[in-house]
Scaffold this motif. Structure first.
Motif, PDB file in Angstrom:
ATOM      1  N   PRO A   1      53.346  -1.997  34.645  1.00 45.40           N
ATOM      2  CA  PRO A   1      54.297  -1.346  33.728  1.00 45.40           C
ATOM      3  C   PRO A   1      55.215  -2.364  33.068  1.00 45.40           C
ATOM      4  N   ILE A   2      55.454  -2.180  31.787  1.00 41.05           N
ATOM      5  CA  ILE A   2      56.310  -3.094  31.033  1.00 41.05           C
ATOM      6  C   ILE A   2      56.956  -2.314  29.888  1.00 41.05           C
ATOM      7  N   ALA A   3      58.225  -2.577  29.639  1.00 42.23           N
ATOM      8  CA  ALA A   3      58.944  -1.872  28.575  1.00 42.23           C
ATOM      9  C   ALA A   3      58.639  -2.514  27.223  1.00 42.23           C
ATOM     10  N   LYS A   4      58.503  -1.674  26.211  1.00 40.79           N
ATOM     11  CA  LYS A   4      58.317  -2.200  24.865  1.00 40.79           C
ATOM     12  C   LYS A   4      59.501  -3.096  24.499  1.00 40.79           C
ATOM     13  N   GLY A   5      59.198  -4.161  23.772  1.00 38.20           N
ATOM     14  CA  GLY A   5      60.246  -5.105  23.394  1.00 38.20           C
ATOM     15  C   GLY A   5      60.413  -6.247  24.372  1.00 38.20           C
ATOM     16  N   THR A   6      59.692  -6.197  25.514  1.00 37.53           N
ATOM     17  CA  THR A   6      59.796  -7.269  26.508  1.00 37.53           C
ATOM     18  C   THR A   6      59.170  -8.558  25.967  1.00 37.53           C
ATOM     19  N   ARG A   7      59.784  -9.671  26.299  1.00 39.90           N
ATOM     20  CA  ARG A   7      59.296 -10.977  25.881  1.00 39.90           C
ATOM     21  C   ARG A   7      58.197 -11.436  26.836  1.00 39.90           C
ATOM     22  N   VAL A   8      57.053 -11.799  26.289  1.00 44.71           N
ATOM     23  CA  VAL A   8      55.906 -12.249  27.076  1.00 44.71           C
ATOM     24  C   VAL A   8      55.574 -13.694  26.690  1.00 44.71           C
ATOM     25  N   ASP A   9      55.639 -14.587  27.694  1.00 45.75           N
ATOM     26  CA  ASP A   9      55.278 -15.989  27.478  1.00 45.75           C
ATOM     27  C   ASP A   9      53.798 -16.188  27.797  1.00 45.75           C
ATOM     28  N   LEU A  10      53.212 -17.190  27.162  1.00 43.48           N
ATOM     29  CA  LEU A  10      51.786 -17.454  27.337  1.00 43.48           C
ATOM     30  C   LEU A  10      51.557 -18.909  27.725  1.00 43.48           C
ATOM     31  N   GLU A  11      50.646 -19.118  28.674  1.00 40.17           N
ATOM     32  CA  GLU A  11      50.169 -20.463  28.988  1.00 40.17           C
ATOM     33  C   GLU A  11      48.787 -20.605  28.364  1.00 40.17           C
ATOM     34  N   VAL A  12      48.651 -21.626  27.531  1.00 38.95           N
ATOM     35  CA  VAL A  12      47.457 -21.773  26.701  1.00 38.95           C
ATOM     36  C   VAL A  12      46.841 -23.143  26.932  1.00 38.95           C
ATOM     37  N   GLY A  13      45.526 -23.186  27.006  1.00 39.94           N
ATOM     38  CA  GLY A  13      44.825 -24.455  27.192  1.00 39.94           C
ATOM     39  C   GLY A  13      44.985 -25.373  25.986  1.00 39.94           C
ATOM     40  N   ASP A  14      45.200 -26.663  26.265  1.00 44.68           N
ATOM     41  CA  ASP A  14      45.394 -27.617  25.163  1.00 44.68           C
ATOM     42  C   ASP A  14      44.108 -28.291  24.712  1.00 44.68           C
ATOM     43  N   GLY A  15      42.996 -27.980  25.410  1.00 47.86           N
ATOM     44  CA  GLY A  15      41.722 -28.563  25.014  1.00 47.86           C
ATOM     45  C   GLY A  15      41.523 -30.004  25.462  1.00 47.86           C
ATOM     46  N   LEU A  16      42.467 -30.533  26.248  1.00 52.40           N
ATOM     47  CA  LEU A  16      42.383 -31.929  26.677  1.00 52.40           C
ATOM     48  C   LEU A  16      41.978 -32.057  28.133  1.00 52.40           C
TER      49      LEU A  16
END
Length: 253
Positions: A167-182
């Motif tokens: 469950p998560i409220a609308k408007g919540t800030r979501v951070d992402l960890e993304v692969g850098d390809g290195l």
């Protein structure tokens, strides 16, 4: 005798004419005097712009203009103060009669709770589109070493990973960890010999290397139990390793 009858018919006509005149006056008075007064015929009010106003200020504002309001809807509006007027009907500038109700929709007091969408295993661009469609805020995008370039590896809220479906409220800030390809970048093999096993594991994890097999062997002279006495690949001069590769350890007991 004929004169008397003549006067009689004259009186009848006179009375009829008087009655018809009174009836005409009543009809005309009803339509042209009474109705205009009671229905404010010809008197109109220009509808003011009330979108953007807060509901707490609206009643007194419309009372001064002899208008009223009715809340017929509420919806979530990111970044807008709760109970702010979002829409109105009739529109600003239209002319209405006194005491006309203006139908409005307002921003919700609390954002609705939804299920967290699954963002991992997809591209960061796709994740941003999904977050927007779910009325979730796109937070920090952190690049981490990984061969999967631009792939979402983790979805994080408040510093903690959040699972899809939570469950998560609308408007919540979501951070992402993304692969850098290195992830396939080569670097020097770290020297783990004489290092305690737990520190060696921490170092490998920090460099995105995996612990392979761990062999326990009796401590020899000069060796401290619990420390790494050998590793594969060895930290020889010029030796390199890639992220994600395995490092085997020999640990003294």
């Amino acid at each position: 005798m004929s004169f008397f009858k003549s006067d009689t018919w004259f009186d009848v006509f006179k009375h009829l004419a008087l009655i018809l005149a009174l009836m005409a006056a009543l009809v005309l008075g009803f339509f042209y005097v009474y109705l205009p007064i009671t229905t404010h015929h010809g008197q109109t009010i220009v509808v003011p712009k009330i979108t953007g106003m807060n509901l707490a200020d609206l009643e007194s504002y419309l009372d001064e203009r002899k208008l009223a309001y009715f809340v017929d809807d509420s919806s979530y509006a990111p970044g807008i103060r709760p109970l702010t007027v979002l829409t109105q009907e009739p529109a600003p500038g239209e002319k209405v009669k006194q005491d006309r109700k203006i139908y409005i929709s307002v921003a919700m007091r609390r954002p609705p709770v939804i299920k967290m969408p699954k963002l991992t295993d997809g591209s960061v661009k796709n994740a941003q589109l999904i977050l927007k469609s779910y009325d979730l805020e796109i937070g920090q995008i952190k690049l981490v070493p990984n061969v999967a370039k631009d792939a979402v590896l983790k979805q994080v809220v408040g510093g903690k990973e959040i699972a899809a479906g939570a469950p998560i409220a609308k408007g919540t800030r979501v951070d992402l960890e993304v692969g850098d390809g290195l992830g396939n970048t080569e670097f020097e093999v770290p020297n783990l010999v004489a290092m305690p096993e737990d520190e060696a594991r921490t170092l490998l994890a920090g460099q995105h290397l995996e612990v392979g097999e761990v062999f326990k062997q009796p401590a020899e002279t000069g060796q401290t139990p619990g420390t790494v006495v050998r590793q594969r690949p060895a930290a020889a001069p010029g030796a390199t390793i890639r992220m994600g590769q395995l490092v085997d350890l020999w640990v003294a007991e």
